[in-house]
Design an enzyme around this catalytic site. Structure first.
Site, PDB file in Angstrom:
ATOM      1  N   SER A 236       0.867  -1.181   0.000  1.00 25.61           N
ATOM      2  CA  SER A 236       0.000   0.000   0.000  1.00 25.61           C
ATOM      3  C   SER A 236       0.901   1.227   0.000  1.00 25.61           C
ATOM      4  O   SER A 236       0.981   1.970   0.963  1.00 25.61           O
ATOM      5  CB  SER A 236      -0.917  -0.008   1.225  1.00 25.61           C
TER       6      SER A 236
ATOM      7  N   HIS B 147      -3.462  -6.056   2.823  1.00 29.85           N
ATOM      8  CA  HIS B 147      -2.488  -7.023   3.336  1.00 29.85           C
ATOM      9  C   HIS B 147      -3.089  -8.392   3.626  1.00 29.85           C
ATOM     10  O   HIS B 147      -2.403  -9.276   4.127  1.00 29.85           O
ATOM     11  CB  HIS B 147      -1.817  -6.486   4.612  1.00 29.85           C
TER      12      HIS B 147
ATOM     13  N   GLU C 220      -4.373  -2.401   9.537  1.00 21.37           N
ATOM     14  CA  GLU C 220      -3.579  -2.861  10.689  1.00 21.37           C
ATOM     15  C   GLU C 220      -4.235  -2.538  12.019  1.00 21.37           C
ATOM     16  O   GLU C 220      -4.530  -1.378  12.303  1.00 21.37           O
ATOM     17  CB  GLU C 220      -2.187  -2.193  10.662  1.00 21.37           C
TER      18      GLU C 220
ATOM     19  N   GLU D  18       1.988  -9.406   7.272  1.00 28.18           N
ATOM     20  CA  GLU D  18       2.852  -8.951   8.362  1.00 28.18           C
ATOM     21  C   GLU D  18       2.778  -9.862   9.579  1.00 28.18           C
ATOM     22  O   GLU D  18       3.246  -9.502  10.656  1.00 28.18           O
ATOM     23  CB  GLU D  18       2.511  -7.506   8.720  1.00 28.18           C
TER      24      GLU D  18
ATOM     25  N   ASP E 172      -3.636   1.363  11.870  1.00 27.92           N
ATOM     26  CA  ASP E 172      -3.303   1.946  10.572  1.00 27.92           C
ATOM     27  C   ASP E 172      -4.342   1.466   9.568  1.00 27.92           C
ATOM     28  O   ASP E 172      -4.185   0.412   8.953  1.00 27.92           O
ATOM     29  CB  ASP E 172      -1.904   1.545  10.096  1.00 27.92           C
TER      30      ASP E 172
ATOM     31  N   GLU F 238      -2.703   5.937  12.522  1.00 28.92           N
ATOM     32  CA  GLU F 238      -1.880   6.251  11.352  1.00 28.92           C
ATOM     33  C   GLU F 238      -2.779   6.308  10.120  1.00 28.92           C
ATOM     34  O   GLU F 238      -3.679   5.483   9.959  1.00 28.92           O
ATOM     35  CB  GLU F 238      -0.829   5.139  11.198  1.00 28.92           C
TER      36      GLU F 238
ATOM     37  N   ASP G 139       1.679   8.684   7.165  1.00 31.10           N
ATOM     38  CA  ASP G 139       2.515   7.743   6.399  1.00 31.10           C
ATOM     39  C   ASP G 139       2.467   8.153   4.925  1.00 31.10           C
ATOM     40  O   ASP G 139       3.347   8.858   4.428  1.00 31.10           O
ATOM     41  CB  ASP G 139       2.013   6.313   6.631  1.00 31.10           C
TER      42      ASP G 139
ATOM     43  N   LYS H  85       9.992   5.447   7.053  1.00 30.89           N
ATOM     44  CA  LYS H  85      10.294   4.239   6.265  1.00 30.89           C
ATOM     45  C   LYS H  85      11.445   4.582   5.323  1.00 30.89           C
ATOM     46  O   LYS H  85      11.246   5.331   4.350  1.00 30.89           O
ATOM     47  CB  LYS H  85       9.080   3.853   5.407  1.00 30.89           C
TER      48      LYS H  85
ATOM     49  N   HIS I 208       8.774  -0.889   9.287  1.00 33.19           N
ATOM     50  CA  HIS I 208       9.109  -1.869   8.249  1.00 33.19           C
ATOM     51  C   HIS I 208       8.227  -1.635   7.016  1.00 33.19           C
ATOM     52  O   HIS I 208       7.443  -0.683   6.993  1.00 33.19           O
ATOM     53  CB  HIS I 208       8.847  -3.281   8.794  1.00 33.19           C
TER      54      HIS I 208
ATOM     55  N   LYS J 154       7.005  -0.085  14.406  1.00 31.54           N
ATOM     56  CA  LYS J 154       6.110  -1.157  13.966  1.00 31.54           C
ATOM     57  C   LYS J 154       6.898  -2.045  13.025  1.00 31.54           C
ATOM     58  O   LYS J 154       7.521  -1.572  12.069  1.00 31.54           O
ATOM     59  CB  LYS J 154       4.823  -0.635  13.337  1.00 31.54           C
TER      60      LYS J 154
HETATM   61  P1  PGA Z   1       3.166  -1.137   3.097  1.00 38.40           P
HETATM   62  O1  PGA Z   1       2.284  -1.095   4.410  1.00 38.40           O
HETATM   63  O2  PGA Z   1       4.538  -1.527   3.472  1.00 38.40           O
HETATM   64  O3  PGA Z   1       2.452  -2.145   2.257  1.00 38.40           O
HETATM   65  O4  PGA Z   1       3.110   0.249   2.512  1.00 38.40           O
HETATM   66  C1  PGA Z   1       2.709  -0.514   5.589  1.00 38.40           C
HETATM   67  C2  PGA Z   1       1.939   0.733   5.925  1.00 38.40           C
HETATM   68  O5  PGA Z   1       0.983   1.133   5.238  1.00 38.40           O
HETATM   69  O6  PGA Z   1       2.289   1.378   6.912  1.00 38.40           O
HETATM   70 ZN    ZN Z   2       0.768   3.011   6.867  1.00 40.51          ZN
END
Ligand code: PGA
Ligand code: ZN
Length: 424
Positions: free
Chosen positions: A40, A153, A162, A203, A240, A284, A311, A336, A364, A387
């Site tokens: 995502s 996911h 999440e 995850e 999230d 998030e 994010d 990230k 991650h 996370k």
């Molecule tokens: P992604 O998901 O690594 O698939 O982007 C993690 C997130 O959205 O925080």
């Molecule tokens: Zn996110």
């Protein structure tokens, strides 16, 4: 001086190819690194270079990115002494020459950047977190375990991506992760008792079909209690919902459960309601990356009660973060490294956030590997929370294990961040 630089195509946790780089310094010190990959992803992330050759890995091969490391980057770096991380990273950015690292590929650049950091740490004979963070890098982050997966996911009926548990009432990282794992195992038993699936998503969180997005919360709260902890006091919740994935013509579509739609204002009402009913300490991406107005509104309305993490809207990008600070958007940023593409830019973005009073939450990607860089990064930044997946799957526990080792190594000097790490 860099004496060798090499790369190969390896695999991430989804079985997709990714870049591993390996670098050697004149004194024989080596460092290697593997780049993760998101599903995502934010629209403004640095660009991954993929082969787009349909005859290999469905077009997802990274031989071109590997070739950029072995060819152009090695040509520019081998025999040179960048001297420090920021000079190396600047060199890489200049060599690439594009604003989003599309030419050499952020997946290639980040692997080289981290490999260099590791080689330098080895050369200096200091642990990576100390090399990056200095002597004050002694704070272990609260792990936020993503115990129920939905959204993009998992193949289930849950819209939000999440649902995380936050075991903050602990005196050490080791105690916190134990609490988290105990809740994770209690949740598994609970799902079994309800006849729900205990298969896991990308995850490592469970991915059952549920009849509502709230049911995930109710189950987790029950699991916290069943494990012997007090929801809110010992273990809180973080979410999230990754709502950029729900954004559809200016509204939010509940694309997996019932296809209903909500306006931005109605989404804010939903979060307001959940904050009153549940012990949530972090939200998030409660709104989408394009919904800057909604973000300013939710920050004004709920920012005093909960950590609001950007994010997709920030993509670990200093320019987007600056806009966010100006416009009163969010009170924390997700960090990230592969969203921006070098170690230096990642750390600068975190420093800017801190200077503005924003929280930093290291993360991650959903496609991960055995590389544990983010564990060291979290300690180096002293960011207080991380996370890195649920209670299982080796590519997730690798980071927890690295943090356990760091805490052990720090001994008496180690500090556990606890509840105070979550801004409001
Ligand atoms: P992604 O998901 O690594 O698939 O982007 C993690 C997130 O959205 O925080
Ligand atoms: Zn996110």
């Amino acid at each position: 001086r860099i004496t060798r630089l090499d790369a190969i195509e390896v695999l991430d946790s989804r079985g997709n190819p990714t870049v591993e780089a390996w670098l050697q310094l004149e004194d024989g010190s080596e460092g290697s690194a593997i780049t993760p990959a998101g599903a995502s992803t934010g629209a403004n992330e640095a660009a991954e270079l993929r082969d787009e050759d349909p005859t290999r890995y469905g077009g997802r091969g990274v031989q071109k990115a590997v070739e950029q490391v072995r060819g152009e980057m090695a040509g520019a770096l081998v025999g040179k002494d960048p001297g420090d991380q920021s000079t190396l990273d600047l060199l890489l950015c200049e060599l690439d020459g594009t604003p989003n690292k599309a030419r050499l590929g952020a997946n290639a650049i980040l692997a080289v950047s981290i490999a260099y950091a590791r080689a330098c740490a080895h050369s200096l004979q200091v642990p990576l977190y100390r090399h990056l963070g200095g002597d004050d890098a002694v704070v272990l982050p609260v792990p936020c375990l993503n115990v129920i997966n939905g959204g993009r996911h998992a193949d289930n009926t849950v819209d939000f991506q999440e649902y995380k548990i936050v075991p903050h009432h602990a005196t050490s990282f080791a105690e916190s992760i134990r609490m988290g794992e105990e809740v994770f195992h209690a949740l598994k038993k609970l799902l079994q008792a309800h006849g729900l699936s205990t298969g896991v998503g990308d995850e490592g969180g469970f991915a059952p079909n549920l009849h509502s997005n709230e049911q995930a919360i109710e189950l987790i709260l029950e699991a916290i209690t069943a494990a012997g902890y007090r929801p809110g006091d010992d273990v809180s919740l973080a979410l999230d919902p990754a709502t950029s994935e729900m954004w559809h013509h200016g509204r939010y579509r509940f694309f997996k459960s019932n296809q209903s739609e909500r306006t931005s204002a109605a989404m804010i009402d939903l979060w307001d309601d959940w904050l009153q009913r549940y012990p949530i300490v972090l939200l998030e991406d409660p709104l989408a990356e394009n919904d800057w107005e909604g973000w300013a509104q939710i920050t004004q309305q709920l920012g005093g009660q909960v950590e609001l993490v950007g994010d997709d809207i920030f993509c670990t990008n200093p320019d987007l973060l600056q806009r966010g600070i100006r416009e009163g958007v969010a009170n924390a940023i997700l960090i990230k490294p592969n969203q921006i593409g070098t170690v230096t830019e990642t750390m600068e973005c975190a420093a800017q956030a801190k200077a503005a009073g924003y929280g930093c939450y290291v993360s991650h990607r959903s496609g991960e590997t055995e590389d544990t860089f983010i564990a060291d990064l979290a300690v180096a930044l002293g960011c207080g929370h991380i996370k890195t997946g649920s209670g299982c799957r080796g590519e997730r526990t690798a980071k927890f294990n690295r943090l356990l080792r760091i805490e052990h190594e720090l001994g008496e000097r180690a500090r556990f961040a606890g509840r105070a790490a979550f801004v409001r």
